[in-house]
Write a protein that holds these residues in place. Structure first.
Motif, mmCIF file in Angstrom:
data_model
loop_
_atom_site.group_PDB
_atom_site.id
_atom_site.type_symbol
_atom_site.label_atom_id
_atom_site.label_comp_id
_atom_site.label_asym_id
_atom_site.label_seq_id
_atom_site.Cartn_x
_atom_site.Cartn_y
_atom_site.Cartn_z
ATOM 1 N N VAL A 330 7.634 1.162 -25.164
ATOM 2 C CA VAL A 330 9.064 1.454 -25.185
ATOM 3 C C VAL A 330 9.683 0.882 -23.916
ATOM 4 C CG1 VAL A 330 8.694 3.578 -26.501
ATOM 5 C CG2 VAL A 330 8.840 3.688 -24.003
ATOM 6 N N ALA A 331 10.987 0.749 -23.908
ATOM 7 C CA ALA A 331 11.693 0.148 -22.782
ATOM 8 C C ALA A 331 11.569 1.002 -21.525
ATOM 9 C CB ALA A 331 13.158 -0.043 -23.132
ATOM 10 N N MET A 332 11.432 0.341 -20.392
ATOM 11 C CA MET A 332 11.555 1.029 -19.104
ATOM 12 C C MET A 332 13.021 1.406 -18.895
ATOM 13 S SD MET A 332 9.609 -1.331 -16.310
ATOM 14 C CE MET A 332 7.850 -1.648 -16.309
ATOM 15 N N PRO A 333 13.303 2.542 -18.284
ATOM 16 C CA PRO A 333 14.683 2.839 -17.918
ATOM 17 C C PRO A 333 15.120 1.960 -16.745
ATOM 18 C CG PRO A 333 13.252 4.503 -17.003
ATOM 19 C CD PRO A 333 12.379 3.613 -17.860
ATOM 20 N N ARG A 334 16.389 1.590 -16.718
ATOM 21 C CA ARG A 334 16.887 0.818 -15.596
ATOM 22 C C ARG A 334 16.803 1.671 -14.329
ATOM 23 N NH1 ARG A 334 22.591 -2.448 -14.557
ATOM 24 N NH2 ARG A 334 21.576 -4.320 -13.747
ATOM 25 N N PHE A 335 16.434 1.047 -13.226
ATOM 26 C CA PHE A 335 16.271 1.651 -11.901
ATOM 27 C C PHE A 335 15.001 2.501 -11.781
ATOM 28 C CE2 PHE A 335 20.994 1.379 -12.517
ATOM 29 C CZ PHE A 335 21.138 0.210 -11.795
ATOM 30 N N LEU A 336 14.072 2.369 -12.737
ATOM 31 C CA LEU A 336 12.753 2.983 -12.580
ATOM 32 C C LEU A 336 12.096 2.416 -11.338
ATOM 33 C CD1 LEU A 336 10.404 4.705 -13.855
ATOM 34 C CD2 LEU A 336 9.617 2.556 -14.892
ATOM 35 N N ARG A 337 11.511 3.280 -10.548
ATOM 36 C CA ARG A 337 10.814 2.879 -9.331
ATOM 37 C C ARG A 337 9.329 3.176 -9.467
ATOM 38 N NH1 ARG A 337 16.070 3.545 -8.247
ATOM 39 N NH2 ARG A 337 16.922 2.824 -6.250
ATOM 40 N N ILE A 338 8.497 2.203 -9.091
ATOM 41 C CA ILE A 338 7.047 2.382 -9.165
ATOM 42 C C ILE A 338 6.409 1.805 -7.903
ATOM 43 C CG2 ILE A 338 4.929 2.055 -10.488
ATOM 44 C CD1 ILE A 338 6.539 1.440 -12.935
ATOM 45 N N ILE A 339 5.498 2.560 -7.322
ATOM 46 C CA ILE A 339 4.631 2.088 -6.243
ATOM 47 C C ILE A 339 3.216 2.049 -6.794
ATOM 48 C CG2 ILE A 339 3.639 2.642 -3.996
ATOM 49 C CD1 ILE A 339 6.211 4.230 -3.437
ATOM 50 N N THR A 340 2.515 0.960 -6.559
ATOM 51 C CA THR A 340 1.100 0.934 -6.935
ATOM 52 C C THR A 340 0.265 0.618 -5.706
ATOM 53 O OG1 THR A 340 -0.451 0.196 -8.639
ATOM 54 C CG2 THR A 340 0.886 -1.514 -7.602
ATOM 55 N N GLY A 341 -0.860 1.326 -5.559
ATOM 56 C CA GLY A 341 -1.697 1.181 -4.381
ATOM 57 C C GLY A 341 -1.290 2.168 -3.303
ATOM 58 N N ASP A 342 -2.038 2.164 -2.205
ATOM 59 C CA ASP A 342 -1.817 3.114 -1.107
ATOM 60 C C ASP A 342 -1.985 2.387 0.213
ATOM 61 O OD1 ASP A 342 -1.757 5.162 0.722
ATOM 62 O OD2 ASP A 342 -3.339 6.361 -0.209
ATOM 63 N N ALA A 343 -0.901 2.283 0.976
ATOM 64 C CA ALA A 343 -0.932 1.598 2.263
ATOM 65 C C ALA A 343 -1.784 2.324 3.294
ATOM 66 C CB ALA A 343 0.488 1.428 2.799
ATOM 67 N N LYS A 344 -2.155 3.575 3.013
ATOM 68 C CA LYS A 344 -2.992 4.344 3.936
ATOM 69 C C LYS A 344 -4.336 4.698 3.295
ATOM 70 C CE LYS A 344 0.905 6.212 6.539
ATOM 71 N NZ LYS A 344 1.621 7.415 7.012
ATOM 72 N N ALA A 345 -4.781 3.873 2.379
ATOM 73 C CA ALA A 345 -6.025 4.168 1.664
ATOM 74 C C ALA A 345 -7.241 4.155 2.576
ATOM 75 C CB ALA A 345 -6.232 3.176 0.518
ATOM 76 N N PHE A 346 -7.164 3.460 3.720
ATOM 77 C CA PHE A 346 -8.316 3.428 4.616
ATOM 78 C C PHE A 346 -8.622 4.819 5.150
ATOM 79 C CE2 PHE A 346 -10.405 2.634 8.756
ATOM 80 C CZ PHE A 346 -11.488 1.906 8.299
ATOM 81 N N THR A 347 -7.573 5.625 5.397
ATOM 82 C CA THR A 347 -7.782 6.981 5.874
ATOM 83 C C THR A 347 -7.550 8.026 4.789
ATOM 84 O OG1 THR A 347 -5.518 6.962 6.732
ATOM 85 C CG2 THR A 347 -7.281 6.493 8.292
ATOM 86 N N ASN A 348 -6.695 7.726 3.812
ATOM 87 C CA ASN A 348 -6.427 8.697 2.746
ATOM 88 C C ASN A 348 -7.558 8.785 1.731
ATOM 89 O OD1 ASN A 348 -3.944 9.419 3.740
ATOM 90 N ND2 ASN A 348 -2.760 8.211 2.289
ATOM 91 N N GLY A 349 -8.351 7.736 1.622
ATOM 92 C CA GLY A 349 -9.346 7.679 0.559
ATOM 93 C C GLY A 349 -8.846 6.849 -0.604
ATOM 94 N N THR A 350 -9.650 6.750 -1.630
ATOM 95 C CA THR A 350 -9.402 5.779 -2.705
ATOM 96 C C THR A 350 -8.613 6.339 -3.889
ATOM 97 O OG1 THR A 350 -11.526 6.343 -3.744
ATOM 98 C CG2 THR A 350 -11.528 4.561 -2.116
ATOM 99 N N LYS A 351 -8.176 7.587 -3.821
ATOM 100 C CA LYS A 351 -7.529 8.212 -4.975
ATOM 101 C C LYS A 351 -6.388 7.375 -5.531
ATOM 102 C CE LYS A 351 -4.990 12.355 -6.417
ATOM 103 N NZ LYS A 351 -4.459 13.677 -5.988
ATOM 104 N N ASN A 352 -5.508 6.872 -4.658
ATOM 105 C CA ASN A 352 -4.353 6.102 -5.109
ATOM 106 C C ASN A 352 -4.473 4.618 -4.821
ATOM 107 O OD1 ASN A 352 -2.777 8.307 -6.138
ATOM 108 N ND2 ASN A 352 -2.383 8.924 -4.019
ATOM 109 N N ALA A 353 -5.639 4.185 -4.327
ATOM 110 C CA ALA A 353 -5.824 2.764 -4.026
ATOM 111 C C ALA A 353 -5.795 1.944 -5.320
ATOM 112 C CB ALA A 353 -7.144 2.551 -3.297
ATOM 113 N N ASN A 354 -5.226 0.758 -5.235
ATOM 114 C CA ASN A 354 -5.182 -0.123 -6.414
ATOM 115 C C ASN A 354 -5.160 -1.577 -5.967
ATOM 116 O OD1 ASN A 354 -5.116 -0.687 -9.179
ATOM 117 N ND2 ASN A 354 -2.883 -0.755 -9.217
ATOM 118 N N ALA A 355 -5.994 -1.890 -4.965
ATOM 119 C CA ALA A 355 -6.060 -3.248 -4.434
ATOM 120 C C ALA A 355 -7.030 -4.090 -5.256
ATOM 121 C CB ALA A 355 -6.506 -3.210 -2.976
ATOM 122 N N HIS A 356 -6.657 -5.338 -5.475
ATOM 123 C CA HIS A 356 -7.525 -6.281 -6.185
ATOM 124 C C HIS A 356 -7.434 -7.639 -5.501
ATOM 125 C CE1 HIS A 356 -6.873 -3.190 -9.323
ATOM 126 N NE2 HIS A 356 -8.099 -3.497 -9.673
#
Length: 480
Positions: A330-356
């Motif tokens: 289905v269509a994304m709503p306009r102005f939907l915001r998404i962050i992928t990955g975690d800029a603090k994954a080195f200390t936060n752990g891998t839960k939200n990491a999404n680096a490739h």
């Protein structure tokens, strides 16, 4: 609030004696302060005059460390010390805050999660050339107890603060206060141990099966590679209204003006670098050549905050929206915001990491998460991102900037209450200098580790263009 803060700081300076014992890689660490009634929680008896955070010693429990892994293990042992020091400082700074179980939920729990991720990296490093140690997770749990005798007294400043302060949503959250005192600090990575020859990595990319009724089309936005140098260290998603809210520099393509002052209205009024009129904001931390000095060597977001080197322009940037392997989107709503990955994954752990990370010619076989690739001659470094493809059907953002979207499960299905939307995928290629002379921008303390790579997106497609994208994807066509 400022007056309260000053009074609280003066009171702490008057009554606290902060002590820390960093016992070689996660050993006993204690912080003391005079207790009062407001310090009492379910885990802090009123009879106690001081509190300590005690963590098991990791270094002493390790088997013999192979020489090839020693540098990486030592670095992570030092990180364990910093994590406990940061928790100790937070214990001091939050004295009198919260109710029952505050210390467990806000300090000890997050500390345990970070330690688990770090001891896991230690085990992986050893396991590359020797038997991988087991049971280290049990050493991650820390406790709050009485002051331990014989602690070594040091000033409160001896503990290293986590970049960005206490507010951390687990993403690339930028915070005020990180810039202060940053100038002159040394670059904290990467090292040679953060790079791996991709030709020596076993294939690790799983095959995805499509079910009957899958949406197999694709829609592409061609938005250039940011040759014009649209850069800033803002982040309108997680730090709106805050200049230098990211504390590292972003590349932008798509919308021509994205900064801390951006609003839905301003974004919809701006032009775009995309040839199809897509006004969406696509941005990610820059990659740098660390052998050369960049123009922002002394600027906040740049060299003054540990992000040194000349910014590399990607050779290619490919932005593609793909379908669901289990059904229509289905269509994304306009102005939907998404962050992928975690800029603090080195200390936060891998839960939200999404680096490739990979190399051209190897992407279908090998993807790296916590290492940069060393590519063979003629092959380029590749950064790729696959965003969350399930939406809650209501919200364009959420307090943690994550809860309103989610990844599909291993079979490609969205959780109950979530709808499949076009999955944004991005592929960036670079001609880099030889390893270890390139690094992704990031927060201080994150070692410029490859696992901290992340990407941000604000959908500003108009309804007509989004409808076209959905139609192409659901009908199995390739458009854009």
């Amino acid at each position: 609030m400022r007056a309260d803060h000053r009074r609280g700081r003066s009171r702490r300076n008057a009554v606290m004696a902060v002590t820390a014992l960093l016992a070689g890689g996660g050993g006993l660490v204690a912080v003391n302060y005079a207790a009062n009634a407001s310090d009492v929680t379910a885990t802090t008896p009123t009879t106690r005059s001081a509190q300590t955070i005690s963590c098991p010693d990791v270094k002493g429990k390790l088997p013999a460390v192979p020489q090839q892994a020693q540098a990486e293990v030592d670095r992570n042992l030092q990180l364990l010390d910093r994590q406990i020091a940061e928790a100790n400082q937070r214990l001091v700074d939050t004295r009198g805050q919260g109710g029952p179980n505050f210390v467990q939920n806000a300090i000890l729990g997050p500390l345990t999660d970070k330690r688990k991720a770090t001891v896991d990296r230690i085990a992986i490093a050893i396991g590359r050339t020797a038997a991988k140690p087991t049971g280290l997770d049990a050493l991650a749990v820390c406790n709050l107890g009485l002051d331990a005798p014989g602690t070594q007294t040091s000033g409160a400043g001896s503990t290293s603060q986590s970049p960005g302060g206490a507010q951390d949503d687990g993403s690339n959250t930028g915070q005020q206060g990180n810039g202060a005192g940053a100038a002159g600090q040394s670059n904290d990575g990467p090292t040679a141990a953060d790079f791996v020859d991709i030709t020596e990595v076993a294939p690790n990319v799983p095959k995805v099966r499509r079910q009957a009724g899958a949406s197999t089309g694709a829609f592409t936005s061609r938005c250039g590679v940011n040759k014009q140098g649209q850069h800033n260290s803002d982040n309108d998603i997680v730090a709106p209204g805050v200049s230098n809210g990211a504390h590292h520099v972003h590349d932008y393509v798509g919308n021509r003006k994205v900064d801390f002052n951006s609003t839905n209205e301003s974004l919809s009024a701006e032009g775009t670098s995309c040839t199809n009129g897509d006004q969406s904001a696509y941005y990610w931390p820059v990659l740098r050549d660390t052998t050369r000095q960049g123009p922002d060597a002394n600027a906040l977001g740049g060299g003054a905050e540990g992000n040194r080197g000349a910014i590399l322009v990607p050779a290619t940037v490919t932005i593609t929206y793909q379908g669901s392997p289990t059904g229509k989107v289905v269509a994304m709503p306009r102005f939907l915001r998404i962050i992928t990955g975690d800029a603090k994954a080195f200390t936060n752990g891998t839960k939200n990491a999404n680096a490739h990370w990979s190399c051209t010619g190897f992407e279908s076989k090998v993807q790296l998460t916590d290492k940069y690739p060393i590519c063979p001659g003629g092959s380029k470094v590749v950064r790729s991102f696959a965003f969350q493809s399930c939406w809650d059907g209501r919200n364009i953002d959420s307090a943690d900037h994550r809860s309103h979207v989610a990844f599909a499960d291993a079979n490609g299905n969205c959780a109950r209450g979530f709808k499949a939307i076009p999955q944004l995928t991005m592929r960036l290629t670079y001609k880099t200098p030889a390893a270890p002379n390139f690094a992704v921008d990031g927060f201080q303390g994150q070692q410029h580790n490859a696992i901290t790579d992340h990407n941000d997106f604000i959908n500003v497609m108009n309804d007509r263009l989004m409808s076209q994208a959905v139609s192409c994807i659901n009908s199995g066509r390739r458009c854009g």
